[in-house]
Each structure stands twice: as structure tokens, then as C-alpha cells.
Design an enzyme around this catalytic site. Structure first.
Site, PDB file in Angstrom:
ATOM      1  N   PRO A  58     104.639  49.236 143.419  1.00  0.00           N
ATOM      2  CG  PRO A  58     106.192  48.053 144.480  1.00  0.00           C
ATOM      3  CD  PRO A  58     105.785  49.184 143.574  1.00  0.00           C
ATOM      4  CB  CYS A  59     100.781  51.544 146.205  1.00  0.00           C
ATOM      5  SG  CYS A  59      99.676  50.979 144.506  1.00  0.00           S
ATOM      6  CG  HIS A  60     100.960  45.670 146.805  1.00  0.00           C
ATOM      7  ND1 HIS A  60     101.145  45.833 145.619  1.00  0.00           N
ATOM      8  CD2 HIS A  60     101.725  44.766 147.251  1.00  0.00           C
ATOM      9  CE1 HIS A  60     102.139  45.042 145.255  1.00  0.00           C
ATOM     10  NE2 HIS A  60     102.432  44.298 146.218  1.00  0.00           N
TER      11      HIS A  60
END
Length: 111
Positions: A58-60
Site C-alpha cells: 500500500p504505497c499510498h
DNA sequence: AGATTGACTAACC
DNA sequence: AGGTTAGCCAATC
């Protein structure tokens, strides 16, 4: 499949750390880097930019140190980024009117 | 093997 | 307050 090389140990650590972030929370590159015993948030960003292959990453949920949601795709603003912001908000992250993330939504790693 | 870049941050001017 | 310089770590060229 991926014609890409296997993730390195460093990258693996980064992904693992991000995965530890509970939904509705975010983390800064600095805090993340510190958790990795690295004083270079750049190396963390490198890992994400080189291997955003995994939806499990989940790079966000990773944001800049100024609590500015930049980096998702290398841009600090834009329709795509705005979309991510809405997603984060859907997860429970609060944003200020200035587009800044609520400091209460910052996740801290265990010592 | 060496030089360059890159999703950063902090410090300095 | 805003722009620029320096420091950092690892991957890629």
C-alpha cells in the site's frame, strides 16, 4: 509474470514495514526509514518506485514528511493523487483543508 | 567498478 | 516564508 528481478532484502523490509501500517493510518518516509535503521528516506522511496508491483504494498499509505501526500506516482499533485487521497480518507485518514494529513493519522512503528 | 539518479528531509540563506 | 544546498542509502545505467 514479472520479468522483474526478485526484491532485495532492503525492499522486502520496506514492504513489510508498510504492510504493518493499519488501515486509516499513514507513515512518512522519514519514520519508515528510521524504522529500517536507515537515515535515508530516499532509499525507501527507491524501493517503492522500483517495485510497486505488489498490490500488497500500500504505497499510498506512505506520505512525505511534511504530511503532504506526494510520491504516490512521483507527483505531488494531480487527479491521480487526489484519487489516492480520497481512498485514504475512505480508510479513515483525516485531511486538513489545506490538503495536509491529520497528524493523528500518522502511524508510529514499535520500538 | 564507477558514476548517476531517485517516491526525502533537514539545514542554511 | 520561500528557495537553495547538503547529506543520506540503495538501485540502476
Amino acid at each position: 509474470m514479472p520479468a522483474t528481478r526478485p526484491p532485495t532484502e532492503f525492499e522486502n523490509r520496506v514492504y513489510q514495514a508498510i504492510r504493518t501500517i493499519p488501515p486509516g493510518k499513514v507513515c512518512t518516509y522519514g519514520e519508515l526509514a528510521r524504522h529500517l535503521a536507515c537515515r535515508s528516506p530516499r532509499a525507501v522511496g527507491q524501493a517503492l518506485r522500483r517495485n510497486p508491483f505488489a498490490p500488497a504494498t500500500p504505497c499510498h499509505r506512505v506520505v512525505g514528511g511534511k504530511l503532504l501526500p506526494g510520491g504516490f506516482h512521483g507527483m505531488t499533485s494531480g487527479p491521480a493523487v487526489h484519487e489516492k487521497i480520497q481512498l485514504l480518507r475512505a480508510e479513515g485518514v483525516s485531511f486538513s483543508n489545506n490538503g495536509r494529513i491529520d497528524s493523528s493519522c500518522i502511524h508510529h512503528f514499535p520500538s
